[in-house]
Design a protein around this motif. Structure first.
Motif, PDB file in Angstrom:
ATOM      1  N   ALA A 157       0.839  -1.198   0.000  1.00 51.96           N
ATOM      2  CA  ALA A 157       0.000   0.000   0.000  1.00 51.96           C
ATOM      3  C   ALA A 157       0.876   1.250   0.000  1.00 51.96           C
ATOM      4  N   SER A 158       1.970   1.187   0.730  1.00 53.31           N
ATOM      5  CA  SER A 158       2.905   2.308   0.779  1.00 53.31           C
ATOM      6  C   SER A 158       3.522   2.549  -0.597  1.00 53.31           C
ATOM      7  N   GLU A 159       3.908   1.492  -1.269  1.00 55.92           N
ATOM      8  CA  GLU A 159       4.494   1.616  -2.604  1.00 55.92           C
ATOM      9  C   GLU A 159       3.469   2.150  -3.602  1.00 55.92           C
ATOM     10  N   LYS A 160       2.231   1.710  -3.476  1.00 54.44           N
ATOM     11  CA  LYS A 160       1.180   2.209  -4.364  1.00 54.44           C
ATOM     12  C   LYS A 160       0.953   3.698  -4.143  1.00 54.44           C
ATOM     13  N   ALA A 161       1.001   4.112  -2.882  1.00 54.23           N
ATOM     14  CA  ALA A 161       0.839   5.533  -2.562  1.00 54.23           C
ATOM     15  C   ALA A 161       1.988   6.345  -3.147  1.00 54.23           C
ATOM     16  N   LYS A 162       3.191   5.801  -3.069  1.00 54.86           N
ATOM     17  CA  LYS A 162       4.353   6.491  -3.649  1.00 54.86           C
ATOM     18  C   LYS A 162       4.181   6.634  -5.157  1.00 54.86           C
ATOM     19  N   ALA A 163       3.659   5.589  -5.785  1.00 52.37           N
ATOM     20  CA  ALA A 163       3.446   5.627  -7.232  1.00 52.37           C
ATOM     21  C   ALA A 163       2.444   6.719  -7.596  1.00 52.37           C
ATOM     22  N   LYS A 164       1.351   6.786  -6.858  1.00 51.56           N
ATOM     23  CA  LYS A 164       0.327   7.803  -7.132  1.00 51.56           C
ATOM     24  C   LYS A 164       0.885   9.207  -6.904  1.00 51.56           C
ATOM     25  N   ALA A 165       1.661   9.377  -5.841  1.00 58.45           N
ATOM     26  CA  ALA A 165       2.262  10.688  -5.546  1.00 58.45           C
ATOM     27  C   ALA A 165       3.238  11.091  -6.642  1.00 58.45           C
ATOM     28  N   GLU A 166       4.020  10.127  -7.108  1.00 59.54           N
ATOM     29  CA  GLU A 166       4.987  10.408  -8.171  1.00 59.54           C
ATOM     30  C   GLU A 166       4.270  10.772  -9.476  1.00 59.54           C
ATOM     31  N   GLN A 167       3.183  10.075  -9.767  1.00 64.82           N
ATOM     32  CA  GLN A 167       2.405  10.384 -10.958  1.00 64.82           C
ATOM     33  C   GLN A 167       1.837  11.794 -10.879  1.00 64.82           C
ATOM     34  N   ALA A 168       1.274  12.138  -9.728  1.00 63.20           N
ATOM     35  CA  ALA A 168       0.664  13.458  -9.555  1.00 63.20           C
ATOM     36  C   ALA A 168       1.708  14.567  -9.637  1.00 63.20           C
TER      37      ALA A 168
END
Length: 65
Positions: A11-22
């Motif tokens: 979940a942490s990695e997914k959040a990082k991915a979304k933050a990086e995309q944004a």
């Protein structure tokens, strides 16, 4: 590199991915708005990196038990 197990890390990695995309999308659009092609390219690259990170996490989820 550390081994990562469990849903919390995923979940942490997914959040990082979304933050990086944004962040990448914001930088890309800001660069385009002011005519800075370099910033737009950096933003696009960061957005793509976030997309790849997200895809990697989805693939890992697909192979979990």
């Amino acid at each position: 590199m550390h081994l990562r197990k469990g849903r919390v890390i995923s979940a942490s990695e997914k959040a990082k991915a979304k933050a990086e995309q944004a962040a990448g999308k914001a930088k890309k659009e800001a660069g385009r708005a002011v005519g800075n092609e370099s910033a737009a390219a950096e933003g696009s690259a960061k957005e793509s990196k976030g997309d790849l990170r997200g895809a990697r996490e989805k693939a890992k989820d697909a192979f979990k038990d």
